[in-house]
Design a protein around this motif. Structure first.
Motif, PDB file in Angstrom:
ATOM      1  N   LYS A  91     -23.347  29.402  27.807  1.00  0.00           N
ATOM      2  CA  LYS A  91     -24.431  28.688  27.130  1.00  0.00           C
ATOM      3  C   LYS A  91     -24.004  28.177  25.764  1.00  0.00           C
ATOM      4  O   LYS A  91     -24.487  27.140  25.312  1.00  0.00           O
ATOM      5  CB  LYS A  91     -25.671  29.583  27.046  1.00  0.00           C
ATOM      6  N   SER A  92     -23.092  28.878  25.087  1.00  0.00           N
ATOM      7  CA  SER A  92     -22.551  28.351  23.834  1.00  0.00           C
ATOM      8  C   SER A  92     -21.752  27.076  24.101  1.00  0.00           C
ATOM      9  O   SER A  92     -21.837  26.102  23.358  1.00  0.00           O
ATOM     10  CB  SER A  92     -21.657  29.395  23.166  1.00  0.00           C
ATOM     11  N   SER A  93     -21.000  27.072  25.187  1.00  0.00           N
ATOM     12  CA  SER A  93     -20.237  25.877  25.557  1.00  0.00           C
ATOM     13  C   SER A  93     -21.170  24.725  25.912  1.00  0.00           C
ATOM     14  O   SER A  93     -20.923  23.572  25.531  1.00  0.00           O
ATOM     15  CB  SER A  93     -19.313  26.192  26.737  1.00  0.00           C
ATOM     16  N   LEU A  94     -22.251  25.031  26.630  1.00  0.00           N
ATOM     17  CA  LEU A  94     -23.228  23.994  26.984  1.00  0.00           C
ATOM     18  C   LEU A  94     -23.892  23.417  25.747  1.00  0.00           C
ATOM     19  O   LEU A  94     -24.127  22.212  25.655  1.00  0.00           O
ATOM     20  CB  LEU A  94     -24.280  24.576  27.938  1.00  0.00           C
ATOM     21  N   SER A 116     -39.725  31.819  21.035  1.00  0.00           N
ATOM     22  CA  SER A 116     -38.335  31.780  21.491  1.00  0.00           C
ATOM     23  C   SER A 116     -37.429  32.395  20.437  1.00  0.00           C
ATOM     24  O   SER A 116     -37.679  32.265  19.232  1.00  0.00           O
ATOM     25  CB  SER A 116     -37.905  30.334  21.753  1.00  0.00           C
ATOM     26  N   ARG A 117     -36.357  33.042  20.893  1.00  0.00           N
ATOM     27  CA  ARG A 117     -35.292  33.477  19.981  1.00  0.00           C
ATOM     28  C   ARG A 117     -34.226  32.381  19.992  1.00  0.00           C
ATOM     29  O   ARG A 117     -33.128  32.568  20.503  1.00  0.00           O
ATOM     30  CB  ARG A 117     -34.715  34.813  20.429  1.00  0.00           C
ATOM     31  N   TYR A 118     -34.573  31.241  19.431  1.00  0.00           N
ATOM     32  CA  TYR A 118     -33.734  30.051  19.461  1.00  0.00           C
ATOM     33  C   TYR A 118     -32.260  30.433  19.378  1.00  0.00           C
ATOM     34  O   TYR A 118     -31.820  31.074  18.424  1.00  0.00           O
ATOM     35  CB  TYR A 118     -34.112  29.126  18.312  1.00  0.00           C
ATOM     36  N   ARG A 119     -31.533  30.029  20.405  1.00  0.00           N
ATOM     37  CA  ARG A 119     -30.134  30.409  20.472  1.00  0.00           C
ATOM     38  C   ARG A 119     -29.343  29.804  19.306  1.00  0.00           C
ATOM     39  O   ARG A 119     -29.574  28.673  18.925  1.00  0.00           O
ATOM     40  CB  ARG A 119     -29.551  29.938  21.814  1.00  0.00           C
ATOM     41  N   TRP A 120     -28.462  30.604  18.718  1.00  0.00           N
ATOM     42  CA  TRP A 120     -27.585  30.214  17.604  1.00  0.00           C
ATOM     43  C   TRP A 120     -28.301  30.094  16.257  1.00  0.00           C
ATOM     44  O   TRP A 120     -27.772  29.522  15.341  1.00  0.00           O
ATOM     45  CB  TRP A 120     -26.821  28.929  17.904  1.00  0.00           C
ATOM     46  N   GLY A 121     -29.493  30.611  16.134  1.00  0.00           N
ATOM     47  CA  GLY A 121     -30.070  30.660  14.796  1.00  0.00           C
ATOM     48  C   GLY A 121     -31.459  30.069  14.699  1.00  0.00           C
ATOM     49  O   GLY A 121     -31.873  29.223  15.497  1.00  0.00           O
ATOM     50  N   PHE A 175     -32.947  22.600  31.068  1.00  0.00           N
ATOM     51  CA  PHE A 175     -31.778  22.827  30.220  1.00  0.00           C
ATOM     52  C   PHE A 175     -32.216  23.241  28.821  1.00  0.00           C
ATOM     53  O   PHE A 175     -31.693  24.201  28.243  1.00  0.00           O
ATOM     54  CB  PHE A 175     -30.944  21.542  30.167  1.00  0.00           C
ATOM     55  N   TYR A 176     -33.194  22.527  28.278  1.00  0.00           N
ATOM     56  CA  TYR A 176     -33.638  22.815  26.926  1.00  0.00           C
ATOM     57  C   TYR A 176     -34.190  24.235  26.807  1.00  0.00           C
ATOM     58  O   TYR A 176     -33.817  24.983  25.894  1.00  0.00           O
ATOM     59  CB  TYR A 176     -34.706  21.812  26.466  1.00  0.00           C
ATOM     60  N   PHE A 177     -35.078  24.625  27.731  1.00  0.00           N
ATOM     61  CA  PHE A 177     -35.729  25.922  27.611  1.00  0.00           C
ATOM     62  C   PHE A 177     -34.872  27.074  28.145  1.00  0.00           C
ATOM     63  O   PHE A 177     -35.269  28.229  28.054  1.00  0.00           O
ATOM     64  CB  PHE A 177     -37.102  25.897  28.292  1.00  0.00           C
ATOM     65  N   SER A 178     -33.708  26.753  28.653  1.00  0.00           N
ATOM     66  CA  SER A 178     -32.756  27.790  29.030  1.00  0.00           C
ATOM     67  C   SER A 178     -31.668  27.939  27.980  1.00  0.00           C
ATOM     68  O   SER A 178     -31.318  29.061  27.597  1.00  0.00           O
ATOM     69  CB  SER A 178     -32.113  27.456  30.383  1.00  0.00           C
ATOM     70  N   VAL A 179     -31.153  26.818  27.490  1.00  0.00           N
ATOM     71  CA  VAL A 179     -30.009  26.858  26.584  1.00  0.00           C
ATOM     72  C   VAL A 179     -30.434  26.871  25.117  1.00  0.00           C
ATOM     73  O   VAL A 179     -29.992  27.710  24.337  1.00  0.00           O
ATOM     74  CB  VAL A 179     -29.069  25.667  26.860  1.00  0.00           C
ATOM     75  N   PHE A 180     -31.319  25.966  24.717  1.00  0.00           N
ATOM     76  CA  PHE A 180     -31.714  25.871  23.318  1.00  0.00           C
ATOM     77  C   PHE A 180     -32.812  26.863  22.950  1.00  0.00           C
ATOM     78  O   PHE A 180     -32.752  27.503  21.909  1.00  0.00           O
ATOM     79  CB  PHE A 180     -32.214  24.449  23.003  1.00  0.00           C
ATOM     80  N   SER A 181     -33.831  26.946  23.779  1.00  0.00           N
ATOM     81  CA  SER A 181     -35.038  27.672  23.385  1.00  0.00           C
ATOM     82  C   SER A 181     -35.529  28.607  24.494  1.00  0.00           C
ATOM     83  O   SER A 181     -36.622  28.432  25.027  1.00  0.00           O
ATOM     84  CB  SER A 181     -36.134  26.656  23.021  1.00  0.00           C
ATOM     85  N   PRO A 182     -34.745  29.634  24.842  1.00  0.00           N
ATOM     86  CA  PRO A 182     -35.172  30.564  25.888  1.00  0.00           C
ATOM     87  C   PRO A 182     -36.327  31.435  25.398  1.00  0.00           C
ATOM     88  O   PRO A 182     -36.466  31.686  24.195  1.00  0.00           O
ATOM     89  CB  PRO A 182     -33.917  31.414  26.133  1.00  0.00           C
ATOM     90  N   PRO A 183     -37.186  31.919  26.304  1.00  0.00           N
ATOM     91  CA  PRO A 183     -38.331  32.733  25.882  1.00  0.00           C
ATOM     92  C   PRO A 183     -37.904  34.084  25.325  1.00  0.00           C
ATOM     93  O   PRO A 183     -36.860  34.624  25.700  1.00  0.00           O
ATOM     94  CB  PRO A 183     -39.135  32.904  27.184  1.00  0.00           C
ATOM     95  N   VAL A 184     -38.718  34.605  24.417  1.00  0.00           N
ATOM     96  CA  VAL A 184     -38.463  35.954  23.915  1.00  0.00           C
ATOM     97  C   VAL A 184     -38.649  36.943  25.061  1.00  0.00           C
ATOM     98  O   VAL A 184     -39.462  36.727  25.957  1.00  0.00           O
ATOM     99  CB  VAL A 184     -39.417  36.324  22.760  1.00  0.00           C
ATOM    100  N   PRO A 185     -37.898  38.045  25.070  1.00  0.00           N
ATOM    101  CA  PRO A 185     -38.116  39.068  26.099  1.00  0.00           C
ATOM    102  C   PRO A 185     -39.426  39.807  25.870  1.00  0.00           C
ATOM    103  O   PRO A 185     -39.951  39.837  24.750  1.00  0.00           O
ATOM    104  CB  PRO A 185     -36.910  40.004  25.914  1.00  0.00           C
TER     105      PRO A 185
END
Length: 522
Positions: free
Chosen positions: A477-480, A26-31, A49-59
């Motif tokens: 997603k930043s707001s979420l 994952s390209r963990y969102r926000w760092g 929610f977790y795998f969409s907002v926090f830890s989405p898959p790498v492209p």
């Protein structure tokens, strides 16, 4: 083992696939430090929610991951020198069965915490007691895929020690486990497997010299670029201490940086056990080599931000001018006015420093540890460094007085830009304390709960500042993320007062049933 090398057909599938569970891909969102959230137990937020907002898959492109764990990238490059680029592919688990074909013969699986028993996973699971951790869940999901029964499976990486029991290997469809560094031994091992040779199921690697480590061929997650291996400070609880200290050349580092920048990554994280000791011949930093490192890296066209995976508090304390020079160089050239790093406090007790990590304060004596930590945090703060720091509960031979000293130290760090995470001691194979007993909630004293309470309070006081930083990134997603973080912070507030009194926030006194993996369903 019941598996056979499959005959090569004319399909276009790679001979070797490298992968890891979804929490590592994952390209963990926000760092990159958001990646530690994968150590949390399932149940805090919904999986979707977790795998969409926090830890989405790498492209991915044509089934191959465009970004991957640094260790996987280095192993990919090592294998490609023997088997060729086309026959080695790094693949996200969701694409595994699409990419693996008749020609695919070996699947290599890497992991930092396969069974979810390392810190900080064990701490989070034991404390919250609501379910198994995400990293364990996703690793088990990966190993249950039908393709894992059809191919030869080799597991390796930092947590490979967790899998060396052959009963565990059989349950998880693992044919071989590789321990340690693999640049030399893994290509030879895979060559032997493909030739049908009989090998022991567990193989120990050999440490390569720095110039034998190949440059990466694809981008790493959040631009992590390895600059050195090993540590040399001698901490008995730590496995990197067991590695020989080596430094990659500036030319090698710059090439790896360029690979990431060419993939569109404008932020680079320099990975080592202590950034300030790059190129050092002894314990003291070599200022000119460190500054040359930064001059060369910031000169790579396209870089906007630089971070560091780890920095030693003793190095900061003993060479504050070097930290200031690095900071000034970065802030004058790059598009950010702060730098992030991870560091280890571990304890406030000079006695425990002397007993288990005597080199941690060097060249000062262990008795100066409290002063070193507080001064180093002040220096880091003055230079706009944000730190994620660890403390360790339950080190062998720890006394009540040792824990009180840790509480006092955390109190003295109030107001600094830092997150302090107390971790329970875990006996990890490969460390000098691997024969000691792991520390769990069942052994926690009132003082341990107090330490946990003051650490959480310290972190919650920093939450508004962190949310302002993340809110600067526009988007739903930043707001979420901010809403989820605030929800969790509010939920923790009610426990802090209880813990600061030395009282457990739960009536449970036994270790969590989720602490150890259940392999019966595999």
């Amino acid at each position: 083992m019941g598996k056979k090398i499959l005959s090569r057909k004319s399909d276009r599938s790679p001979k070797i696939i490298l992968t890891a569970d979804e929490t590592m891909m994952s390209r963990y969102r926000w760092g990159i430090f958001v990646g530690f959230s994968t150590c949390m137990p399932r149940g805090i937020v919904p999986d979707w929610f977790y795998f969409s907002v926090f830890s989405p898959p790498v492209p991915s492109k044509n089934g191959r991951a465009l970004f991957a764990d640094s260790g996987l990238r280095i192993m990919e490059a090592s294998l490609a020198t023997v088997f060729g680029d086309d026959d080695v592919a790094v693949v996200h688990p969701r694409n595994l069965e699409r990419v693996a074909g008749r020609q695919t013969e070996i699947i290599g699986v890497s992991g930092h915490d396969f069974l979810g028993i390392n810190p900080p996973t064990s701490e989070f699971v034991d404390m919250l007691d609501i379910g198994p951790p995400y990293n364990r869940i996703k690793f088990f999901e990966l190993m249950k895929k039908p393709v894992m029964r059809e191919k030869i499976v080799v597991a390796g990486g930092k947590a490979a020690w967790q899998l060396t029991d052959e009963t565990i290997m059989d349950k998880l469809n693992i044919d071989y486990v590789h321990l340690g560094e693999g640049e030399i031994t893994v290509p030879a091992m895979f060559t032997a497997i493909l030739a049908g040779e009989k090998l022991p199921r567990t193989i120990k690697g050999k440490d390569p010299d720095a110039d034998a480590i190949p440059n990466i061929k694809g981008a790493t997650i959040h631009g992590l670029v390895e600059i050195s291996r090993g540590c040399g400070r001698g901490c008995a609880f730590c496995t990197p201490n067991m590695q020989r200290l080596r430094f990659k050349s500036l030319e090698h580092i710059v090439r790896d940086v360029a690979v990431n920048v060419n993939a569109g990554q404008t932020a680079i994280s320099l990975h080592s056990e202590d950034l300030l000791r790059y190129g050092a011949r002894g314990i003291a930093p070599d200022e000119e080599r460190v500054l040359n490192l930064f001059r060369r890296v910031v000169a790579v066209k396209g870089i906007e931000r630089i971070g560091a995976s780890h920095i030693s508090l003793a190095s900061v304390y003993h060479d504050p001018e070097l930290l200031s020079a690095i900071s000034e160089l970065c802030y004058s050239v790059l598009d950010r006015d702060w730098i992030g790093a991870q560091t280890g406090i571990e304890t406030g007790s000079g006695r425990l420093i002397a007993k288990h990590m005597c080199g941690k304060a060097a060249p000062s004596e262990p008795e100066k540890w409290h002063e070193i930590v507080t001064h180093a945090f002040g220096i880091l703060d003055d230079n706009n460094w944000f730190n994620a720091a660890t403390m360790i509960n339950g080190l062998p031979d720890e006394t009540t007085d040792d824990v009180i000293k840790s509480i006092e130290l955390v109190d003295d760090l109030k107001g600094t830009s830092s997150i302090i995470v107390p971790l329970n001691f875990v006996s990890m194979r490969g460390s000098m304390l691997d024969s000691e007993e792991t520390f769990t909630i069942a052994k926690m004293t009132p003082e341990h709960w107090q330490l946990l309470g003051v650490c959480i309070e310290h972190n919650l006081n920093l939450t508004p500042k962190l949310m302002n930083e993340y809110n600067s990134a526009k988007g739903l997603k930043s707001s979420l993320f901010c809403l989820a973080a605030k929800y969790m912070a509010n939920a923790l507030q009610k426990y802090v007062k209880t813990m600061k009194k030395g009282e457990a926030p739960t009536e449970r006194r036994e270790a969590s049933k989720w602490l150890n993996p259940d392999l019966s369903a595999m």
